[in-house]
Design a protein around this motif. Structure first.
Motif, PDB file in Angstrom:
ATOM      1  N   LEU A  26       1.133  10.788   5.649  1.00 15.92           N
ATOM      2  CA  LEU A  26       1.944  10.037   4.940  1.00 15.92           C
ATOM      3  C   LEU A  26       3.332  10.751   4.599  1.00 15.92           C
ATOM      4  N   LYS A  27       3.020  12.109   4.124  1.00 18.11           N
ATOM      5  CA  LYS A  27       4.264  13.081   3.834  1.00 18.11           C
ATOM      6  C   LYS A  27       5.170  13.029   4.961  1.00 18.11           C
ATOM      7  N   ASP A  28       4.486  13.226   6.335  1.00 14.01           N
ATOM      8  CA  ASP A  28       5.322  13.315   7.465  1.00 14.01           C
ATOM      9  C   ASP A  28       6.246  12.038   7.552  1.00 14.01           C
ATOM     10  N   ILE A  29       5.618  11.108   7.527  1.00 11.78           N
ATOM     11  CA  ILE A  29       6.364   9.568   7.519  1.00 11.78           C
ATOM     12  C   ILE A  29       7.180   9.476   6.721  1.00 11.78           C
ATOM     13  N   ILE A  30       6.945   9.893   5.338  1.00 13.95           N
ATOM     14  CA  ILE A  30       8.032   9.732   4.262  1.00 13.95           C
ATOM     15  C   ILE A  30       9.293  10.510   4.643  1.00 13.95           C
ATOM     16  N   ALA A  31       8.930  11.908   5.272  1.00 13.81           N
ATOM     17  CA  ALA A  31      10.085  12.668   5.444  1.00 13.81           C
ATOM     18  C   ALA A  31      11.075  12.069   6.697  1.00 13.81           C
ATOM     19  N   HIS A  32      10.259  11.862   7.865  1.00 15.63           N
ATOM     20  CA  HIS A  32      10.793  11.221   9.024  1.00 15.63           C
ATOM     21  C   HIS A  32      11.660  10.184   8.453  1.00 15.63           C
ATOM     22  N   PHE A  33      11.481   9.138   7.866  1.00 12.75           N
ATOM     23  CA  PHE A  33      12.011   8.041   7.399  1.00 12.75           C
ATOM     24  C   PHE A  33      12.869   8.183   6.188  1.00 12.75           C
ATOM     25  N   ASP A  34      13.116   9.537   5.679  1.00  9.58           N
ATOM     26  CA  ASP A  34      14.207   9.932   4.629  1.00  9.58           C
ATOM     27  C   ASP A  34      13.974   9.099   3.263  1.00  9.58           C
ATOM     28  N   CYS A  35      12.573   9.088   3.178  1.00  9.28           N
ATOM     29  CA  CYS A  35      12.018   8.179   1.787  1.00  9.28           C
ATOM     30  C   CYS A  35      11.488   9.335   0.988  1.00  9.28           C
ATOM     31  N   LYS A  36      11.125   8.695  -0.453  1.00 10.68           N
ATOM     32  CA  LYS A  36      10.852   9.706  -1.376  1.00 10.68           C
ATOM     33  C   LYS A  36       9.474   9.226  -1.930  1.00 10.68           C
ATOM     34  N   THR A  37       9.107   8.194  -1.669  1.00 11.40           N
ATOM     35  CA  THR A  37       7.625   7.833  -2.023  1.00 11.40           C
ATOM     36  C   THR A  37       6.911   7.045  -1.024  1.00 11.40           C
ATOM     37  N   GLY A  38       5.537   7.053  -1.008  1.00  8.32           N
ATOM     38  CA  GLY A  38       4.657   6.227  -0.106  1.00  8.32           C
ATOM     39  C   GLY A  38       3.454   6.276  -0.432  1.00  8.32           C
ATOM     40  N   THR A  39       2.544   5.221  -0.230  1.00  6.65           N
ATOM     41  CA  THR A  39       1.123   4.953  -0.244  1.00  6.65           C
ATOM     42  C   THR A  39       0.625   4.680   1.006  1.00  6.65           C
ATOM     43  N   LEU A  40      -0.732   4.822   1.068  1.00  5.17           N
ATOM     44  CA  LEU A  40      -1.628   4.520   2.092  1.00  5.17           C
ATOM     45  C   LEU A  40      -2.969   3.968   1.463  1.00  5.17           C
ATOM     46  N   HIS A  41      -3.104   2.834   2.055  1.00  8.13           N
ATOM     47  CA  HIS A  41      -4.096   2.044   1.512  1.00  8.13           C
ATOM     48  C   HIS A  41      -5.117   1.488   2.834  1.00  8.13           C
ATOM     49  N   PHE A  42      -6.470   1.890   2.712  1.00  4.58           N
ATOM     50  CA  PHE A  42      -7.277   1.320   3.856  1.00  4.58           C
ATOM     51  C   PHE A  42      -8.316   0.276   3.132  1.00  4.58           C
ATOM     52  N   LEU A  43      -8.547  -0.742   4.159  1.00  2.44           N
ATOM     53  CA  LEU A  43      -9.267  -2.060   3.909  1.00  2.44           C
ATOM     54  C   LEU A  43     -10.511  -1.891   3.626  1.00  2.44           C
ATOM     55  N   ASP A  44     -11.112  -2.010   2.683  1.00  2.00           N
ATOM     56  CA  ASP A  44     -12.551  -1.963   2.328  1.00  2.00           C
ATOM     57  C   ASP A  44     -13.562  -3.125   2.888  1.00  2.00           C
ATOM     58  N   ASP A  45     -14.883  -3.151   2.681  1.00  2.00           N
ATOM     59  CA  ASP A  45     -15.699  -3.855   3.212  1.00  2.00           C
ATOM     60  C   ASP A  45     -15.824  -5.236   2.224  1.00  2.00           C
ATOM     61  N   LYS A  46     -14.948  -5.139   1.190  1.00  2.00           N
ATOM     62  CA  LYS A  46     -14.895  -6.340   0.219  1.00  2.00           C
ATOM     63  C   LYS A  46     -13.501  -6.949   0.366  1.00  2.00           C
ATOM     64  N   ASN A  47     -12.730  -6.606   1.366  1.00  2.00           N
ATOM     65  CA  ASN A  47     -11.469  -7.201   1.906  1.00  2.00           C
ATOM     66  C   ASN A  47     -10.400  -6.796   0.336  1.00  2.00           C
ATOM     67  N   LEU A  48     -10.615  -5.425   0.071  1.00  2.00           N
ATOM     68  CA  LEU A  48      -9.577  -5.132  -0.886  1.00  2.00           C
ATOM     69  C   LEU A  48      -8.994  -3.873  -0.418  1.00  2.00           C
ATOM     70  N   LEU A  49      -7.502  -3.615  -0.342  1.00  2.00           N
ATOM     71  CA  LEU A  49      -6.968  -2.376  -0.173  1.00  2.00           C
ATOM     72  C   LEU A  49      -7.382  -1.295  -1.197  1.00  2.00           C
ATOM     73  N   GLN A  50      -7.806  -0.286  -0.655  1.00  2.00           N
ATOM     74  CA  GLN A  50      -8.134   1.047  -1.744  1.00  2.00           C
ATOM     75  C   GLN A  50      -7.240   2.176  -1.282  1.00  2.00           C
ATOM     76  N   LEU A  51      -6.611   2.663  -2.420  1.00  2.00           N
ATOM     77  CA  LEU A  51      -5.739   3.678  -2.159  1.00  2.00           C
ATOM     78  C   LEU A  51      -6.471   5.025  -1.761  1.00  2.00           C
ATOM     79  N   GLU A  52      -5.843   5.501  -0.274  1.00  2.00           N
ATOM     80  CA  GLU A  52      -6.466   6.879   0.045  1.00  2.00           C
ATOM     81  C   GLU A  52      -5.421   8.062  -0.223  1.00  2.00           C
ATOM     82  N   THR A  53      -4.164   7.740  -0.300  1.00  2.00           N
ATOM     83  CA  THR A  53      -3.271   8.869  -0.599  1.00  2.00           C
ATOM     84  C   THR A  53      -1.937   8.218  -0.998  1.00  2.00           C
ATOM     85  N   GLN A  54      -0.983   9.178  -1.829  1.00  2.00           N
ATOM     86  CA  GLN A  54       0.159   8.513  -2.191  1.00  2.00           C
ATOM     87  C   GLN A  54       0.999   9.935  -2.165  1.00  2.00           C
ATOM     88  N   GLN A  55       2.260   9.733  -2.365  1.00  2.00           N
ATOM     89  CA  GLN A  55       3.296  10.602  -2.734  1.00  2.00           C
ATOM     90  C   GLN A  55       4.436  10.050  -3.710  1.00  2.00           C
TER      91      GLN A  55
END
Length: 157
Positions: A26-55
């Motif tokens: 996530l940090k590399d994606i944020i840097a590559h696209f010249d951004c300052k924040t980001g989040t990464l969520h994975f879909l769980d077995d209940k069909n909800l997006l769960q936060l994996e990491t953020q910056q």
């Protein structure tokens, strides 16, 4: 200027490592696209997006974005549509797509990208800039390719 020192190919290489450091990806994606924040969520077995990491997300907002239902906010809508959702200026959005708490991040140009492999949704990641910005078609395509690589890596872990 964007930090192109980490190329799309290098980010994909980090995604395909046997031990994936999602925070680093996530940090590399944020840097590559010249951004300052980001989040990464994975879909769980209940069909909800769960936060994996953020910056760069303020601590007081973390509880509001730890679990995201499909169809709610930018990430939830990107998951529902299986297409990127973009805002040129999140601060002036009145479409109802961005949740009120999203404005508290103080970012403007933002995009939420679904992570899809063979038509199956695995999660959503989002990045944002501190200025109004519209992501180019090439950037959107690069982000979708990264999302597909992240989906495959998550599937195989």
């Amino acid at each position: 200027m964007s930090d192109k020192s980490t190329s799309i190919a290098q980010i994909k290489e980090n995604i395909n490592k046997s031990s994936i450091e999602w925070e680093r990806v996530l940090k590399d994606i944020i840097a590559h696209f010249d951004c300052k924040t980001g989040t990464l969520h994975f879909l769980d077995d209940k069909n909800l997006l769960q936060l994996e990491t953020q910056q760069g997300i303020p601590d007081f907002l973390i509880p509001k974005l730890t679990t995201i239902p499909i169809g709610k906010g930018m990430a939830g809508i990107a998951a529902e549509r299986k297409k990127p959702v973009e805002m040129c200026n999140l601060q002036t959005d009145d479409s109802g797509v961005a949740r009120p708490a999203a404005k508290e991040t103080k970012v403007e140009g933002s995009i939420a990208v679904p992570m899809i492999k063979n038509g199956t949704l695995y999660g959503v990641f989002g990045i944002a800039k501190p200025v109004p910005y519209e992501f180019t078609e090439q950037e959107e395509n690069d982000l979708l390719q990264l999302g597909e690589a992240m989906s495959e890596a998550h599937l195989n872990k």
